[in-house]
Design a protein around this motif. Structure first.
Motif, PDB file in Angstrom:
ATOM      1  N   LEU A   1       0.808  -1.212   0.000  1.00 15.65           N
ATOM      2  CA  LEU A   1       0.000   0.000   0.000  1.00 15.65           C
ATOM      3  C   LEU A   1       0.846   1.268   0.000  1.00 15.65           C
ATOM      4  O   LEU A   1       0.375   2.329  -0.403  1.00 15.65           O
ATOM      5  N   LEU A   2       2.082   1.163   0.476  1.00 13.08           N
ATOM      6  CA  LEU A   2       2.933   2.334   0.643  1.00 13.08           C
ATOM      7  C   LEU A   2       3.869   2.568  -0.540  1.00 13.08           C
ATOM      8  O   LEU A   2       4.714   3.463  -0.475  1.00 13.08           O
ATOM      9  N   LEU A   3       3.721   1.785  -1.594  1.00 15.38           N
ATOM     10  CA  LEU A   3       4.684   1.845  -2.697  1.00 15.38           C
ATOM     11  C   LEU A   3       4.923   3.261  -3.221  1.00 15.38           C
ATOM     12  O   LEU A   3       6.076   3.708  -3.281  1.00 15.38           O
ATOM     13  N   PRO A   4       3.884   4.028  -3.607  1.00 14.37           N
ATOM     14  CA  PRO A   4       4.160   5.379  -4.120  1.00 14.37           C
ATOM     15  C   PRO A   4       4.815   6.285  -3.085  1.00 14.37           C
ATOM     16  O   PRO A   4       5.743   7.037  -3.408  1.00 14.37           O
ATOM     17  N   LEU A   5       4.342   6.202  -1.828  1.00 14.77           N
ATOM     18  CA  LEU A   5       4.856   7.088  -0.796  1.00 14.77           C
ATOM     19  C   LEU A   5       6.283   6.730  -0.422  1.00 14.77           C
ATOM     20  O   LEU A   5       7.144   7.611  -0.293  1.00 14.77           O
ATOM     21  N   ARG A   6       6.561   5.447  -0.249  1.00 12.17           N
ATOM     22  CA  ARG A   6       7.938   5.069   0.104  1.00 12.17           C
ATOM     23  C   ARG A   6       8.878   5.262  -1.085  1.00 12.17           C
ATOM     24  O   ARG A   6      10.070   5.550  -0.911  1.00 12.17           O
ATOM     25  N   GLY A   7       8.320   5.134  -2.292  1.00 10.35           N
ATOM     26  CA  GLY A   7       9.146   5.404  -3.469  1.00 10.35           C
ATOM     27  C   GLY A   7       9.554   6.859  -3.536  1.00 10.35           C
ATOM     28  O   GLY A   7      10.713   7.186  -3.811  1.00 10.35           O
ATOM     29  N   ALA A   8       8.593   7.766  -3.259  1.00 13.12           N
ATOM     30  CA  ALA A   8       8.935   9.191  -3.215  1.00 13.12           C
ATOM     31  C   ALA A   8       9.924   9.467  -2.094  1.00 13.12           C
ATOM     32  O   ALA A   8      10.836  10.289  -2.242  1.00 13.12           O
ATOM     33  N   GLY A   9       9.763   8.762  -0.959  1.00 13.74           N
ATOM     34  CA  GLY A   9      10.677   8.959   0.161  1.00 13.74           C
ATOM     35  C   GLY A   9      12.094   8.511  -0.129  1.00 13.74           C
ATOM     36  O   GLY A   9      13.047   9.033   0.454  1.00 13.74           O
ATOM     37  N   ALA A  10      12.233   7.551  -1.026  1.00 13.33           N
ATOM     38  CA  ALA A  10      13.571   7.091  -1.402  1.00 13.33           C
ATOM     39  C   ALA A  10      14.218   7.987  -2.446  1.00 13.33           C
ATOM     40  O   ALA A  10      15.396   7.815  -2.771  1.00 13.33           O
ATOM     41  N   LEU A  11      13.456   8.954  -2.974  1.00 14.44           N
ATOM     42  CA  LEU A  11      13.965   9.856  -4.026  1.00 14.44           C
ATOM     43  C   LEU A  11      13.943  11.309  -3.573  1.00 14.44           C
ATOM     44  O   LEU A  11      13.857  12.217  -4.400  1.00 14.44           O
ATOM     45  N   THR A  12      14.024  11.536  -2.266  1.00 13.51           N
ATOM     46  CA  THR A  12      13.796  12.900  -1.776  1.00 13.51           C
ATOM     47  C   THR A  12      14.790  13.912  -2.325  1.00 13.51           C
ATOM     48  O   THR A  12      14.413  15.048  -2.611  1.00 13.51           O
ATOM     49  N   LEU A  13      16.055  13.565  -2.450  1.00 18.38           N
ATOM     50  CA  LEU A  13      17.026  14.540  -2.934  1.00 18.38           C
ATOM     51  C   LEU A  13      16.719  14.944  -4.367  1.00 18.38           C
ATOM     52  O   LEU A  13      16.705  16.141  -4.699  1.00 18.38           O
ATOM     53  N   SER A  14      16.442  13.965  -5.224  1.00 17.80           N
ATOM     54  CA  SER A  14      16.125  14.281  -6.622  1.00 17.80           C
ATOM     55  C   SER A  14      14.806  15.028  -6.743  1.00 17.80           C
ATOM     56  O   SER A  14      14.701  16.026  -7.469  1.00 17.80           O
ATOM     57  N   LEU A  15      13.774  14.564  -6.028  1.00 22.78           N
ATOM     58  CA  LEU A  15      12.464  15.197  -6.129  1.00 22.78           C
ATOM     59  C   LEU A  15      12.462  16.583  -5.502  1.00 22.78           C
ATOM     60  O   LEU A  15      11.838  17.511  -6.028  1.00 22.78           O
ATOM     61  N   TYR A  16      13.139  16.744  -4.367  1.00 24.40           N
ATOM     62  CA  TYR A  16      13.219  18.059  -3.734  1.00 24.40           C
ATOM     63  C   TYR A  16      13.936  19.049  -4.652  1.00 24.40           C
ATOM     64  O   TYR A  16      13.512  20.195  -4.809  1.00 24.40           O
TER      65      TYR A  16
END
Length: 411
Positions: A329-344
């Motif tokens: 259930l957390l796939l999108p959220l944990r995926g974004a959390g693993a990409l914080t430097l790039s996404l930020y």
């Protein structure tokens, strides 16, 4: 079963047991990213004479960034031995790896500092926090909790005493803008801003990383630990806010501070709820009784750290629920959390491209936020499903491995 087969089974079991914990931590990091983006894009005050706080200001201001910092400490603990911190040569190798990764983060932050954008970019402060926490990576949980408690109590008082001296210098040791490469030419001013006079004062904020390290040194895989984090974090957050309200409202703190602020265009009651950054918190010890976001006081640090601990506990429980129902259930959220430097970084660049320009026809600030939030979740979900690293995460990981002496084995 052969010894090789037993070893493989053991590794598989350990990986499965660790998955909910890691998923929960990454999910919490994803929430922190979305919360910080909300405070960057959406208004935190209504456009009225009273500066009425919006729900975004009340919910996320100060808390999202604090969660980001606490999670940095948790991540460091998980990568340096978990419950049993590394020792000897392994610990020194880990410190070198963290230091090199911090340089990557700092370089990205200094590059973003050259953009015209109405965002207080956290990355240079974040990198400095990584460097400052290096001496504490070998400590166990009990010592880290004691050190974090002392840091919470002592550093806000020290900052209160030192800030007037730094601001009285000529020129004042405050940047008034995001750190950029050109600020390396004035190191005293840069360090004064990063440690004490800027938006994310490293002196006090190191408490968040110490608390995160202490949390990461707990046995997070045990069933009781997420519940403990949720309960203890909630209690700490409520007590800190309650005590500040008593001091401000019942004991006369806010009335005394309103005289210090003086300018009626800045209603102190609203600022105390959303953001004290930019307010000269000197001349009255009542400033130390505030729990206002970005005030850097003991009660602010305790409240926001408590919220962060509760969120981490909640996300860990969600991770276990997802594992139990056999559905990520957390796939999108944990995926974004693993990409914080790039996404930020992408978020700051996008907001810089919009800064000073009217929004495209049909767009609103809410639309800009939700478009970025959805994009972060979609990209995060795709990267997590494919087990990919983000581009800047790949660079940071490579620097970490180089520092640990593992580059040749992982290329």
């Amino acid at each position: 079963m052969t010894s090789r087969g037993m070893a493989t089974t053991t590794r598989t079991a350990r990986t499965k047991a660790a998955a909910p914990r890691l998923a929960g931590v990454d999910a919490a990091r994803g929430l922190a990213l979305l919360g910080m983006m909300a405070t960057h894009v959406l208004p935190t005050f209504e456009a009225d004479a009273q500066l009425t706080p919006t729900w975004v200001g009340l919910a996320f201001s100060g808390r999202a960034a604090a969660l980001f910092a606490v999670l940095a400490g948790i991540g460091l603990a998980l990568s340096t031995g978990k419950e049993r911190p590394l020792e000897g040569s392994e610990l020194w190798a880990a410190r070198r790896g963290v230091a090199l990764r911090a340089l990557v983060v700092g370089a990205v932050g200094l590059s973003l500092g050259g953009l015209e954008v109405n965002i207080a970019v956290i990355l240079v402060n974040y990198a400095l926090l990584f460097l400052c926490v290096l001496p504490f990576l070998g400590l166990r949980a009990k010592r880290l909790w004691a050190l974090a408690a002392a840091w919470l109590l002592a550093t806000p008082v020290l900052a209160y005493l030192l800030r007037p001296w730094l601001l009285a210098a000529e020129p004042p040791l405050r940047l008034g803008h995001n750190p950029g490469w050109e600020d390396l030419a004035t190191p005293a001013r840069l360090l004064g801003d990063l440690f004490l006079t800027g938006y994310y004062p490293v002196l006090q904020w190191l408490a968040y990383l110490l608390i995160g390290l202490a949390i990461g040194r707990l046995a997070l895989a045990k069933a009781a630990v997420p519940w403990l984090l949720l309960a203890a974090g909630t209690v700490a957050a409520v007590i800190a806010k309650w005590l500040s309200v008593v001091l401000m409202e019942d004991w006369g703190g806010r009335a005394a501070l309103q005289e210090q602020v003086g300018d009626p265009a800045y209603p102190l009651a609203s600022l105390l709820q959303v953001n004290l950054a930019g307010i000269d918190q000197s001349g009255s010890v009542w400033w130390l009784a505030s729990s206002a976001p970005h005030s850097g006081t003991t009660l602010d640090l305790l409240h926001t750290a408590g919220v962060a601990a509760a969120v981490v506990g909640f996300c860990l429980l969600l991770g276990r629920l997802a594992d139990w129902v056999q559905l990520d259930l957390l796939l999108p959220l944990r995926g974004a959390g693993a990409l914080t430097l790039s996404l930020y970084t992408a978020h700051v660049c996008l907001m810089a491209s919009l800064h000073g320009h009217p929004l495209p026809a049909g767009w609103s600030t809410e639309g800009v936020y939700w478009a970025q939030a959805v994009a972060a979740l979609v990209i995060g979900g795709v990267f997590a499903a494919q087990a990919w690293r983000g581009p800047l995460e790949w660079v940071g990981h490579g620097a970490n491995q180089l520092g640990r002496g593992r580059w040749a084995r992982t290329r």
